[in-house]
Write a protein that holds these residues in place. Structure first.
Motif, PDB file in Angstrom:
ATOM      1  N   PRO A  46      10.067  12.096  10.930  1.00  0.00           N
ATOM      2  CA  PRO A  46      10.169  11.615  12.194  1.00  0.00           C
ATOM      3  C   PRO A  46       8.776  10.678  12.762  1.00  0.00           C
ATOM      4  N   ILE A  47       8.142  10.174  12.393  1.00  0.00           N
ATOM      5  CA  ILE A  47       6.775   9.767  13.481  1.00  0.00           C
ATOM      6  C   ILE A  47       6.954   8.175  11.674  1.00  0.00           C
ATOM      7  N   ALA A  48       6.286   8.629  11.070  1.00  0.00           N
ATOM      8  CA  ALA A  48       6.165   7.657   9.747  1.00  0.00           C
ATOM      9  C   ALA A  48       6.195   7.869   8.206  1.00  0.00           C
ATOM     10  N   GLY A  49       6.302   7.135   7.421  1.00  0.00           N
ATOM     11  CA  GLY A  49       6.718   8.318   5.805  1.00  0.00           C
ATOM     12  C   GLY A  49       7.054   8.631   5.365  1.00  0.00           C
ATOM     13  N   TRP A  50       7.185   9.972   4.726  1.00  0.00           N
ATOM     14  CA  TRP A  50       8.358  10.467   4.121  1.00  0.00           C
ATOM     15  C   TRP A  50       8.354  12.110   4.222  1.00  0.00           C
ATOM     16  N   ASP A  51       9.241  12.633   4.561  1.00  0.00           N
ATOM     17  CA  ASP A  51       9.410  13.880   4.134  1.00  0.00           C
ATOM     18  C   ASP A  51       9.925  14.409   2.637  1.00  0.00           C
ATOM     19  N   VAL A  52       8.780  15.098   1.396  1.00  0.00           N
ATOM     20  CA  VAL A  52       9.768  14.718   0.397  1.00  0.00           C
ATOM     21  C   VAL A  52       9.399  16.167   0.197  1.00  0.00           C
ATOM     22  N   THR A  53      10.708  16.927  -1.048  1.00  0.00           N
ATOM     23  CA  THR A  53      10.583  18.375  -1.075  1.00  0.00           C
ATOM     24  C   THR A  53      10.962  18.507  -2.456  1.00  0.00           C
ATOM     25  N   PRO A  69       4.629  16.653   3.762  1.00  0.00           N
ATOM     26  CA  PRO A  69       5.517  15.862   5.230  1.00  0.00           C
ATOM     27  C   PRO A  69       4.967  14.885   5.280  1.00  0.00           C
ATOM     28  N   ALA A  70       5.702  13.799   5.640  1.00  0.00           N
ATOM     29  CA  ALA A  70       4.934  12.496   6.420  1.00  0.00           C
ATOM     30  C   ALA A  70       4.100  11.909   5.680  1.00  0.00           C
ATOM     31  N   ALA A  71       4.701  12.346   3.978  1.00  0.00           N
ATOM     32  CA  ALA A  71       4.101  11.290   2.766  1.00  0.00           C
ATOM     33  C   ALA A  71       3.922   9.776   2.959  1.00  0.00           C
ATOM     34  N   PRO A  72       3.026   9.051   2.126  1.00  0.00           N
ATOM     35  CA  PRO A  72       2.893   7.710   2.672  1.00  0.00           C
ATOM     36  C   PRO A  72       4.262   7.293   1.667  1.00  0.00           C
TER      37      PRO A  72
END
Length: 109
Positions: A46-53, A69-72
């Motif tokens: 939502p804000i920056a980066g990537w949500d990875v699962t 969550p919010a990974a670079p």
């Protein structure tokens, strides 16, 4: 990720700290993950980066393995150690299971 895919199936993980993750796209209608295989899914945070699962295929189901969550933007480098270790553990368990099966069959002879 492209449209029409549910994630990426990890094919190979380099043992090198900065090595690559080799993946293949999984279609939305792909069957359940095979035993010991890892599926990655990522989307913009939502804000920056990537949500990875990451999900792991077990004998009868898939389980949630990890979330970042919010990974670079260099998230593959961040997750590589975890995925490498899990795949190594799965391979070791497969060898141990095969050895036990063989031992049980030989004991019956």
């Amino acid at each position: 990720m492209p449209n029409g895919v549910s994630g990426a199936l990890v094919q190979r993980v380099s043992a090198q700290p900065d090595g690559p993750l080799d993946v293949a796209w999984l279609a939305l209608d792909a069957p359940r993950l095979p035993l010991g295989r890892v599926r990655l899914h990522w989307e913009p945070a939502p804000i920056a980066g990537w949500d990875v699962t990451a999900h792991l295929g077990l004998a009868t189901t898939e389980v949630h393995l990890a979330s970042w969550p919010a990974a670079p933007d260099d998230w593959p480098r961040l997750i590589r150690p975890t995925v490498h270790e899990v795949l190594g553990l799965c391979a070791a368990l497969a060898v141990a299971t095969a050895a036990l099966d063989l031992s049980n069959r030989l004991a019956q002879v």
